[in-house]
Design an enzyme around this catalytic site. Structure first.
Site, PDB file in Angstrom:
ATOM      1  N   HIS A   3     -22.908  16.348  19.166  1.00  0.00           N
ATOM      2  CA  HIS A   3     -21.521  17.284  19.080  1.00  0.00           C
ATOM      3  C   HIS A   3     -21.666  18.205  20.451  1.00  0.00           C
ATOM      4  O   HIS A   3     -22.389  18.226  21.412  1.00  0.00           O
ATOM      5  CB  HIS A   3     -21.518  18.196  17.827  1.00  0.00           C
ATOM      6  CG  HIS A   3     -22.495  19.189  17.732  1.00  0.00           C
ATOM      7  ND1 HIS A   3     -23.986  18.777  17.953  1.00  0.00           N
ATOM      8  CD2 HIS A   3     -22.565  20.596  17.556  1.00  0.00           C
ATOM      9  CE1 HIS A   3     -24.711  20.098  17.653  1.00  0.00           C
ATOM     10  NE2 HIS A   3     -23.573  20.850  17.464  1.00  0.00           N
TER      11      HIS A   3
ATOM     12  N   HIS B 285     -21.563  21.405  21.042  1.00  0.00           N
ATOM     13  CA  HIS B 285     -22.014  22.933  21.242  1.00  0.00           C
ATOM     14  C   HIS B 285     -23.184  22.871  22.363  1.00  0.00           C
ATOM     15  O   HIS B 285     -23.905  21.773  22.392  1.00  0.00           O
ATOM     16  CB  HIS B 285     -22.622  23.238  20.000  1.00  0.00           C
ATOM     17  CG  HIS B 285     -21.496  23.923  18.841  1.00  0.00           C
ATOM     18  ND1 HIS B 285     -21.871  23.958  17.639  1.00  0.00           N
ATOM     19  CD2 HIS B 285     -20.431  24.088  19.084  1.00  0.00           C
ATOM     20  CE1 HIS B 285     -20.653  24.372  16.960  1.00  0.00           C
ATOM     21  NE2 HIS B 285     -20.014  24.822  17.708  1.00  0.00           N
TER      22      HIS B 285
ATOM     23  N   ASP C 250     -25.882  23.776  23.290  1.00  0.00           N
ATOM     24  CA  ASP C 250     -27.338  23.879  22.922  1.00  0.00           C
ATOM     25  C   ASP C 250     -27.658  22.190  22.572  1.00  0.00           C
ATOM     26  O   ASP C 250     -28.933  21.786  22.572  1.00  0.00           O
ATOM     27  CB  ASP C 250     -27.998  24.657  21.852  1.00  0.00           C
ATOM     28  CG  ASP C 250     -27.433  24.601  20.665  1.00  0.00           C
ATOM     29  OD1 ASP C 250     -26.204  24.410  20.587  1.00  0.00           O
ATOM     30  OD2 ASP C 250     -27.933  24.969  19.611  1.00  0.00           O
TER      31      ASP C 250
ATOM     32  N   HIS D 234     -20.305  20.130  10.389  1.00  0.00           N
ATOM     33  CA  HIS D 234     -20.543  21.215  11.162  1.00  0.00           C
ATOM     34  C   HIS D 234     -19.322  21.814  11.675  1.00  0.00           C
ATOM     35  O   HIS D 234     -18.103  21.416  11.165  1.00  0.00           O
ATOM     36  CB  HIS D 234     -21.476  20.579  12.125  1.00  0.00           C
ATOM     37  CG  HIS D 234     -21.919  21.730  12.955  1.00  0.00           C
ATOM     38  ND1 HIS D 234     -22.894  22.988  12.599  1.00  0.00           N
ATOM     39  CD2 HIS D 234     -22.276  22.237  14.400  1.00  0.00           C
ATOM     40  CE1 HIS D 234     -23.146  23.743  13.366  1.00  0.00           C
ATOM     41  NE2 HIS D 234     -22.806  23.255  14.515  1.00  0.00           N
TER      42      HIS D 234
ATOM     43  N   ASP E 196     -26.160  18.903  14.224  1.00  0.00           N
ATOM     44  CA  ASP E 196     -26.428  20.200  13.192  1.00  0.00           C
ATOM     45  C   ASP E 196     -25.388  19.660  11.700  1.00  0.00           C
ATOM     46  O   ASP E 196     -24.527  19.211  12.027  1.00  0.00           O
ATOM     47  CB  ASP E 196     -25.930  21.354  13.792  1.00  0.00           C
ATOM     48  CG  ASP E 196     -26.517  21.798  15.218  1.00  0.00           C
ATOM     49  OD1 ASP E 196     -27.493  20.944  15.604  1.00  0.00           O
ATOM     50  OD2 ASP E 196     -26.308  22.795  15.569  1.00  0.00           O
TER      51      ASP E 196
ATOM     52  N   HIS F 232     -34.532  22.653  14.800  1.00  0.00           N
ATOM     53  CA  HIS F 232     -33.284  23.086  15.163  1.00  0.00           C
ATOM     54  C   HIS F 232     -33.490  24.779  14.448  1.00  0.00           C
ATOM     55  O   HIS F 232     -32.654  25.363  13.888  1.00  0.00           O
ATOM     56  CB  HIS F 232     -32.282  22.567  14.564  1.00  0.00           C
ATOM     57  CG  HIS F 232     -30.699  23.101  15.165  1.00  0.00           C
ATOM     58  ND1 HIS F 232     -29.942  23.925  14.745  1.00  0.00           N
ATOM     59  CD2 HIS F 232     -30.343  22.756  16.331  1.00  0.00           C
ATOM     60  CE1 HIS F 232     -29.021  24.341  15.256  1.00  0.00           C
ATOM     61  NE2 HIS F 232     -29.074  23.632  16.646  1.00  0.00           N
TER      62      HIS F 232
END
Lengths: 301, 301
Positions: B60, B62, B64, B140, B210, B268
């Site tokens: 995804h 994001h 990080d 998420h 995530d 994570h």
């Protein structure tokens, strides 16, 4: 001024070498100059209080000078920063950052202010009562600016012993620092220079990376105290410097000499060289005061 | 299969912790899964021959999980890569990468092939004769996929002693491995099972980061050998997991148990916790075979 080198190598980050990033601490400003990948980790590693950074200057949009910026902006958000952040960078960077925030649906809770640069002549891009920052148009493969940081002339220093001896009311001390003559408690005019000392001479720092050898920058950086000038290559590889629009250590030294700077700091080394000392040796044949940037090294001036 | 954890912490990179990135070595493929900032340095640090990577899977958008990608793509270019590079990622990443290449006027000399994902149901996104990769739709804050890597059933193994004893011409060995019965040099039909051994059971690996606790993924990951499931929080902070759409170690273990997986790897982690052991202890109360991901750790299965 205190200059902290976070990264001073060209191209790709490696285990022990980092792409360009520097922090300039000047009159209570903490300016970040360029922000290669991993800069936020370098800031942590060198224990720099990076929440103090309010102004970031990006020279150009090659990855080794800005790939760490979006991560730093994101980290500021996670650390619940509220202070405005100003970014001075070539046109285009705002779109890159904004697009990524949009895709992540993660907008900063602090104000992010982009100052997009596209002038081909030197311009004043930041100014307050103590410091001014000018661009230094460089000659590279994409639109690139160096940055000139100049302290403004500071206040005169009060000679407290003489001021007391002259029977001056403390209410006038501020005026004395500003250079005015004042009247003392006995109504006698006291000449400023008899109770004050000259201000510290204002310092200046010029950051020039990345660029081909360009004498056009000399009038802008003339007489600066410290010049950081890229030296991607050694003179023996000058044939590589020319097409990639980079400089050799010798060329950096020639610029330093012609601009009559106080000190030259070399950096942006190609990772093809094992030994940085050769850069210094080469530059010293042209200019006398040469230092090598190294990741983690600091310079005070 | 060999899984190398390059980074397994959430949010920001720090001096000793890295955001998500993993390399899965499976049947001569080297798959990179997620690519947080600094991944290319982690690849170098752990001496992974990263020119072997031909397929990158991004869960995804994001930061990080992908801020290191554009730098890796750029480094491949500087290393004069010529091999195609496939990137499987949510729609939008292609625009981010392309925009940065355009601004830098630095296009790759190898072919960069984006497979943009937007399906909300599991789909087959890669397949060759040995491996297939399916998406695992996760729950998420932005569009997110996990990835399921499944070996295909391999060839039967030749029992060379029995095959020679049975007087089979070596020209038929290939057919034997494929499961066929063959005729020997004396024109006698030899049953496949008398001269071969079963293939190694095909292995499978599911990467889920995530995600909030989501039983919807269970049918997709049912019976996998190894499940990596995010555990950003401990159960005591479940109230933080819910709004941020993350999971606790306990929830990860519940998914592992219900999906009857062989082994659970946790990762994570939020950087708020000093002690990773608590994650393992918590998960072990629900599921028996739990390991902790740690930066630099490898798992073979």
């Amino acid at each position: 001024m205190k200059l902290s080198i976070l990264g001073c190598y060209s191209a790709t980050p490696r285990v022990n070498t980092n792409p360009t990033a520097q922090v300039l601490d000047i009159n209570n400003h903490m300016f970040l100059i360029d922000c290669g990948e991993g800069t936020q980790v370098q800031l942590r590693k060198h224990k720099i209080k990076f929440n103090r950074i309010k102004h970031i200057f990006i020279s150009h949009l090659h990855g080794d000078h800005f790939f760490g910026l979006v991560g730093l902006i994101s980290t500021f958000r996670l650390l619940t920063r509220e202070t405005d952040l100003h970014i001075y960078a070539p046109k285009g960077l705002k779109e890159v950052v904004t697009l990524q925030m949009k895709l992540a649906n993660s907008w900063t809770n602090y104000k992010l202010i982009f100052h997009e640069l596209n002038s081909k002549t030197s311009e004043l891009i930041f100014e307050d009562n103590k410091v001014e920052v000018h661009t230094i148009p460089l000659d590279h493969r994409v639109y690139t600016n160096g940055f000139l940081f100049k302290e403004k002339k500071g206040e005169r220093k009060l000679d407290i012993t003489e001021a007391e001896k002259a029977n001056i009311n403390v209410a006038y001390y501020r005026k004395l620092k500003q250079g005015h003559d004042v009247v003392n408690e006995d109504d006698v005019l006291i000449m400023n220079e008899s109770v004050t000392l000259p201000a510290n001479p204002p310092k200046s720092y010029a950051f020039c990376s990345d660029t081909a050898y360009s004498e056009a920058i000399i009038p802008i950086i003339q007489n600066v105290d410290v010049l950081y000038h890229e030296s991607t290559f050694l003179d023996k590889n000058e044939s590589l410097a020319q097409p990639t629009k980079h400089s050799t250590a010798k060329q950096a030294a020639m610029i330093a000499k012609k601009a009559n700077v106080g000190q030259l700091i070399l950096g942006h080394y190609s990772t093809r060289y094992d030994n940085l000392v050769d850069f210094k040796t080469e530059a010293l044949t042209i200019f006398k005061n040469v230092e090598l940037a190294e990741d983690g090294k600091t310079f005070e001036f």
